[in-house]
Enzyme design. Structure first.
Site, mmCIF file in Angstrom:
data_model
loop_
_atom_site.group_PDB
_atom_site.id
_atom_site.type_symbol
_atom_site.label_atom_id
_atom_site.label_comp_id
_atom_site.label_asym_id
_atom_site.label_seq_id
_atom_site.Cartn_x
_atom_site.Cartn_y
_atom_site.Cartn_z
ATOM 1 C CG ASP A 1 5.192 16.799 1.610
ATOM 2 O OD1 ASP A 1 4.172 16.469 2.285
ATOM 3 O OD2 ASP A 1 5.173 16.509 0.485
HETATM 4 O O1 MRU Z 1 0.166 17.510 -2.322
HETATM 5 P P1 MRU Z 1 0.703 16.138 -2.237
HETATM 6 O O2 MRU Z 1 -0.240 15.056 -2.648
HETATM 7 O O3 MRU Z 1 2.059 16.194 -3.058
HETATM 8 O O4 MRU Z 1 1.130 15.709 -0.669
HETATM 9 C C1 MRU Z 1 1.412 14.501 -0.332
HETATM 10 C C2 MRU Z 1 2.029 14.578 1.082
HETATM 11 O O5 MRU Z 1 1.670 15.321 1.754
HETATM 12 C C3 MRU Z 1 2.470 12.888 1.594
HETATM 13 O O6 MRU Z 1 1.898 12.752 2.753
HETATM 14 C C4 MRU Z 1 3.929 13.163 1.350
HETATM 15 O O7 MRU Z 1 4.316 13.735 0.250
HETATM 16 C C5 MRU Z 1 4.652 11.992 1.767
HETATM 17 S S1 MRU Z 1 4.383 10.927 0.446
HETATM 18 C C6 MRU Z 1 5.427 9.497 0.695
#
Ligand code: MRU
Length: 389
Positions: free
Chosen positions: A254
Site C-alpha cells: 500500500d
Molecule cells: O484493505 P485492502 O484490501 O485495500 O488492502 C489491500 C492490500 O493490502 C494489498 O496488498 C495492496 O493494496 C496491494 S493491491 C495490488
C-alpha cells in the site's frame, strides 16, 4: 476464459464490482459521483491500492463529463476539481497510490490552466489523464509480472527443469488493480511460463481478502493453489518438501517509503519474519505509484484502523444441509462476544531489512552493499522534487 474486472469504464460511465459480495455474487454498482466513489472505497466494495486510485480518479471524470462543474472561469474550474480530489483523498489513508494519482491529476490540470486554456480544455484534460491512469495500470502489472518472474527464475530456481512454490497474502490480483495484478500478477506470469509448482494463499483475517478474493481468482485462472489460515504459515514453511517447499513469499504494497519499509495488509510483517527465519525470499511487488519518496521510514506511515465488527462478525452465503452454497441469501453472524474490546489495524509495516526485493514495472530493486534500498534511480524526477524541498 473471461478476465475478472474490478472496474468497467467508458467515457461518462463507471461500474465497480461490489467485492463485498464475492465470491458468491457478481454485482456491479454504477459510480457516478465523488460521493459514491468515497462511499464505495470507504466501505471496501472496491479495495486494493491501485484500484482505489483508479476508482477515485475515474468517478470524478464521470461527474465532470456529466456536467457537475458549473464554474465558468479557469481558476474556478481548477479549484472545483482540486477540492473534489482533496475530498476523495480522505476515503482511505494508508495506500499512497491515491495520493500519487491526485498529485498527478492536479499537476496536469494546473499545467493546462497555466497555458491559458479555458474551462472546457481543463475538464477534457482531467478526463483524459484519469483514463490514462486506468490504461497504464494494466501495462504496469504485466511488467511487474515479467520482472518478478525473471528475478525468481534467476534467484531461487534450483535448476531449469524445477518449478517453484510461493505463498501470497491478501488480494493483489485483477480485483485490486485494472487487471493481471501485482504480487498475484507475478504468480500468473510464473504459471504462464510453466515455472510455478504451487501457490498458497492466506485467508487474510479479518477481512478475508485471501479466502474471498485471491482463492476465487486462483480457481478462476486454473492455477494450482491451496488456501491456508494466516496461523498456518510457520507450519507450512517448516515442511519444505515437494510442492510445500516454499521458495518465496510475494506480497503487494500500500505504501513503500524511501528506505523500503513497506505498509501492506495486516499479517504481512509476521510472514516476513517467518520467511527470514526459514531462509525464504520475501518479495514486495509494487507499481511505482505505490512508492512514497516523501516519507523517510515506516514510522511516518499512517495506519488505518477499522471498525470492531470486522473481527466480531462475519457475513457469507448460506450453506444448505446438502453442502450446496445458496448465493441468493447472505447472512451476518456473530463470531465473538460483541462486548469484547477490539484492535483492528488494517495494515502493518514490514521493515526493509526483512525484504529481499521490491519489484516494480521499471525493474527489480534489491538492497545495496550497505543493506539499503535506493529508489532514486528508478524515479529521478520525483527524487529531484524531494531533494529540492
Ligand atoms: O484493505 P485492502 O484490501 O485495500 O488492502 C489491500 C492490500 O493490502 C494489498 O496488498 C495492496 O493494496 C496491494 S493491491 C495490488
Amino acid at each position: 476464459m473471461s478476465t475478472l474486472q474490478a472496474v468497467k469504464y467508458s467515457r461518462g460511465s463507471l461500474q465497480v464490482l461490489d467485492q463485498l459480495r464475492l465470491p458468491h455474487e457478481f454485482h456491479y454498482d454504477e459510480v457516478a459521483t465523488s460521493e459514491e466513489a468515497f462511499d464505495c472505497i470507504r466501505s471496501m466494495r472496491v479495495r486494493g491500492a491501485p484500484a482505489i486510485a483508479i476508482v477515485a480518479s475515474l468517478a470524478h471524470a464521470v461527474e465532470l463529463h456529466n456536467g457537475s462543474c458549473q464554474a465558468s472561469s479557469a481558476s474556478d474550474v481548477l479549484s472545483y476539481i482540486h477540492s473534489r480530489l482533496d475530498y476523495l483523498k480522505e476515503s482511505r489513508p494508508t495506500a499512497v497510490d491515491l495520493t500519487n494519482a491526485i498529485n498527478r491529476l492536479k499537476a496536469r490540470t494546473n499545467a493546462v490552466a497555466a497555458d491559458g486554456k479555458g474551462p472546457e480544455e481543463i475538464i477534457r484534460t482531467y478526463i483524459e489523464e484519469a483514463e490514462q491512469i486506468l490504461d497504464e495500470d494494466l501495462q504496469t502489472n504485466l511488467s511487474i509480472g515479467a520482472y518478478g518472474a525473471d528475478w525468481l527464475r534467476d534467484t531461487v530456481l534450483a535448476s531449469p527443469e524445477k518449478k517453484i512454490s510461493v505463498l501470497t497474502h491478501c488480494n493483489t490480483g485483477s480485483l485490486a488493480t485494472s487487471g493481471h495484478g501485482t504480487a498475484l500478477g507475478i504468480i500468473r506470469t510464473l504459471q504462464a511460463r510453466d515455472l510455478l509448482s504451487h501457490a498458497y494463499c492466506t485467508e487474510t483475517r479479518p477481512y478475508n481478502q485471501g479466502s474471498r478474493l485471491t482463492a476465487f481468482e486462483l480457481v478462476h485462472e486454473g492455477i494450482p493453489a491451496t488456501l491456508i489460515t494466516d496461523s498456518m504459515a510457520a507450519a507450512l514453511f517448516a515442511l519444505q518438501k515437494d510442492k510445500m517447499n516454499i521458495a518465496a513469499v510475494i506480497v503487494g504494497a500500500d505504501r513503500v517509503v524511501r528506505n523500503g519499509d513497506t505498509a501492506n495488509k495486516i499479517g504481512t510483517y509476521q510472514l516476513a519474519v517467518l520467511a527470514k527465519h526459514h531462509g525464504i525470499k520475501f518479495i514486495v511487488a509494487a507499481p511505482t505509484t505505490s512508492i512514497d519518496l516523501e516519507t523517510e521510514t515506516g514510522e511516518g506511515i499512517k495506519i488505518e484502523e477499522r471498525k470492531k465488527e470486522e473481527l466480531t462478525q462475519i457475513s457469507g452465503a448460506i450453506v444448505r444441509p446438502d453442502g450446496s452454497v445458496d448465493a441468493t441469501e447472505t447472512v451476518r453472524v456473530a463470531t465473538a462476544d460483541q462486548k469484547i474490546g477490539v484492535w483492528n489495524p488494517a495494515f502493518d509495516v514490514t521493515p526493509h531489512d526483512l525484504i529481499d526485493a521490491v519489484v516494480t514495472e521499471k525493474g527489480t530493486v534489491v538492497k545495496n552493499v550497505d543493506g539499503q534500498f535506493d529508489f532514486s534511480g528508478l524515479l529521478p524526477e520525483r527524487w529531484q522534487q524531494v531533494v529540492a524541498r
